[in-house]
Design an enzyme around this catalytic site. Structure first.
Site, short mmCIF file in Angstrom:
data_model
loop_
_atom_site.label_atom_id
_atom_site.label_comp_id
_atom_site.label_asym_id
_atom_site.label_seq_id
_atom_site.Cartn_x
_atom_site.Cartn_y
_atom_site.Cartn_z
N GLY A 92 25.33 -29.01 -43.44
CA GLY A 92 24.33 -30.03 -43.78
C GLY A 92 24.32 -30.32 -45.27
O GLY A 92 24.15 -31.47 -45.70
N GLN A 119 16.80 -30.72 -39.77
CA GLN A 119 15.78 -30.00 -38.98
C GLN A 119 15.28 -30.82 -37.79
O GLN A 119 14.50 -30.32 -36.99
CB GLN A 119 14.57 -29.64 -39.87
CG GLN A 119 14.89 -28.63 -40.95
CD GLN A 119 15.13 -27.22 -40.42
OE1 GLN A 119 14.78 -26.90 -39.28
NE2 GLN A 119 15.75 -26.38 -41.23
N HIS A 173 24.33 -25.24 -37.19
CA HIS A 173 23.75 -23.90 -36.99
C HIS A 173 22.25 -23.91 -36.77
O HIS A 173 21.64 -22.87 -36.53
CB HIS A 173 24.15 -22.95 -38.13
CG HIS A 173 23.48 -23.18 -39.44
ND1 HIS A 173 22.49 -22.35 -39.90
CD2 HIS A 173 23.65 -24.12 -40.39
CE1 HIS A 173 22.09 -22.76 -41.10
NE2 HIS A 173 22.78 -23.84 -41.42
N THR A 209 41.76 -29.76 -42.83
CA THR A 209 42.07 -29.56 -41.41
C THR A 209 40.77 -29.32 -40.65
O THR A 209 39.93 -28.53 -41.07
CB THR A 209 43.03 -28.36 -41.25
OG1 THR A 209 44.21 -28.66 -42.00
CG2 THR A 209 43.40 -28.14 -39.79
N CYS A 246 16.70 -20.82 -48.03
CA CYS A 246 17.49 -20.96 -49.25
C CYS A 246 16.73 -20.49 -50.47
O CYS A 246 17.31 -20.23 -51.51
CB CYS A 246 17.89 -22.42 -49.41
SG CYS A 246 18.24 -23.17 -47.84
N1 PLP Z 1 18.61 -29.94 -45.15
C1 PLP Z 1 17.61 -29.29 -44.57
C2 PLP Z 1 16.33 -30.01 -44.30
C3 PLP Z 1 17.74 -27.94 -44.22
O1 PLP Z 1 16.72 -27.30 -43.64
C4 PLP Z 1 18.97 -27.29 -44.49
C5 PLP Z 1 19.13 -25.85 -44.20
O2 PLP Z 1 18.19 -25.09 -44.19
C6 PLP Z 1 20.01 -28.04 -45.08
C7 PLP Z 1 19.79 -29.35 -45.40
C8 PLP Z 1 21.31 -27.41 -45.38
O3 PLP Z 1 22.06 -27.26 -44.19
P1 PLP Z 1 23.29 -26.23 -44.17
O4 PLP Z 1 22.69 -24.86 -44.12
O5 PLP Z 1 24.05 -26.59 -42.93
O6 PLP Z 1 24.07 -26.48 -45.40
#
Ligand code: PLP
Length: 389
Positions: free
Chosen positions: A72, A180, A202, A238, A326
């Protein structure tokens, strides 16, 4: 009951058994490179094509508008930097909000260091963005608006269709981070006036390391990853065939089960919210009371630290979060909770429970049983709580 009670589905999800079955051939024997010409490779190519259609169908896009990425965060980076570079001669102004994920916020900060200007629209006390505020912020040099579909911490669902309509009317591209939201609430890129949309595997039962970006046909965007001709020359590398096949299956399952899952999760969510607010004093719900993700609970408890609460829940086998995954590891209070007006001390005492399809009422009852004494024990150590009493 499982030994571990997993209530952190907004951080990541377990791989669904049906997804594992779908990708098993690509793990075990179909290892061909989709770009090669022989039969073994054609099997991989078929898997990628099927997944592209599954993802497209899930958001009412066309297969040719879906581009697979590594996650994401990559999709967010690509949408923002790619449009910023493609339209730099038209303007250098971008609009977003102050509750976005860091994949958006840090990308915008990077662009600010490189001559772009970003307006961060504030949200109301529920974390809701106003389409009218977006409209007022659009200028002749605005090239992109990016507003998340649903917030990862407090679960608030934004008025995406209205914001998209404003952007259409003004002729500005509209990107939404739907990481989300996809698989949890209905998304229709056409009806919602979306030009670019980020999603991630994921969060919906596929493995980590696979994402996608929807790019509406005709949208001007530069590449982020340069190299070979994969993804119609737009995203080199790839293909992650296993991840792509998993994402396709996971999104198809999530969408086909959405109605039932939503009803079940809303019941569990509301049982937690009502149970906690009723039984634990000095607690408050964060996020919108109705316009929120079916599986999201975010509650602040005064006089305690969220991190201590997490450790004590962990000791009981319960996985939860005190903010976004994060930011865990950092002691800064969540930018989202500060943006909805919580003072630092209340933001610090927040707990996020994010439910998934696999959670049960028995697990919820266990949480409602163990949480009040945990909060009480922590409060007994707080001088502020003593003073309040
Ligand atoms: N955007 C949002 C709203 C998210 O909650 C997250 C992950 O927690 C991401 C982006 C990032 O996604 P990824 O973990 O696949 O990089």
């Amino acid at each position: 009951m499982n030994e571990i009670i997993y209530f952190d589905n907004a951080a990541t999800t377990p791989i669904r058994p049906e997804v594992y079955d779908a990708i098993r051939p690509y793990i075990e024997s179909c290892y061909g490179n989709p770009s090669s010409v022989y039969k073994l490779a054609r099997e991989s190519k078929k898997a990628v094509d099927l997944a592209r259609k599954q993802v497209a169908d899930a958001i009412n896009a066309d297969s040719g508008e879906i581009f697979f990425t590594g996650c994401g965060s990559e999709s967010d980076n690509w949408a923002i930097k790619g449009v910023a570079l493609a339209l730099k001669d038209k303007g250098k102004h971008i609009i977003t909000t102050n509750i976005e994920h860091h994949a958006i916020l840090h990308t915008c900060e990077f662009l600010e260091e490189n001559g772009y200007e970003v307006t961060y629209i504030p949200v109301d006390e529920y974390g809701m963005v106003s389409a009218d505020d977006i409209k007022k912020a659009i200028r002749p040099d605005t090239i992109l608006v990016s507003v998340m579909t649903a917030n990862n911490e407090i679960g608030t669902i934004e008025p995406i269709k209205e914001i998209g309509a404003v952007c259409r009317e003004k002729g500005v591209y509209f990107h939404t981070d739907a990481v989300q939201a996809v698989g949890h609430i209905k998304i229709d890129v056409k009806e919602m006036n979306i030009d670019l949309l980020s999603l991630s595997g994921h969060k919906i039962g596929a493995p980590k390391g696979i994402g996608a970006l929807y790019i509406k046909k005709g949208v001007k965007i530069k590449n982020l990853i340069h190299g070979g001709q994969q993804e119609k020359g737009k995203r080199a590398g790839t293909e992650n065939v296993i991840g792509i096949a998993a994402l396709g299956k996971a999104i198809e399952l999530a969408v086909s089960e959405m109605e039932d899952t939503t009803e079940r999760l809303k019941y569990l969510r509301d049982k937690i919210i009502n149970g906690v607010l009723k039984n634990i004093e000095y607690s408050r719900l964060n996020g919108h009371p109705e316009e929120r993700l079916p599986g999201n609970v975010n509650i602040s408890f005064e006089f305690i630290e969220g991190e201590s609460m997490l450790l004590m829940l962990d000791a009981k086998g319960i996985c939860a979060s005190s903010g976004s995954a994060c930011t865990s590891g950092s002691l800064d209070p969540s930018h989202v909770l500060l943006a909805i007006g919580l003072p630092h001390e209340k933001a610090h005492g927040s707990l996020r429970i994010s439910l998934g399809y696999q959670n049960t009422e028995e697990e919820v009852d266990k949480l409602l049983e163990v949480l009040p004494p945990i909060v009480q024990r922590l409060r007994e150590m707080s001088p502020l709580y003593e003073m309040k009493k």
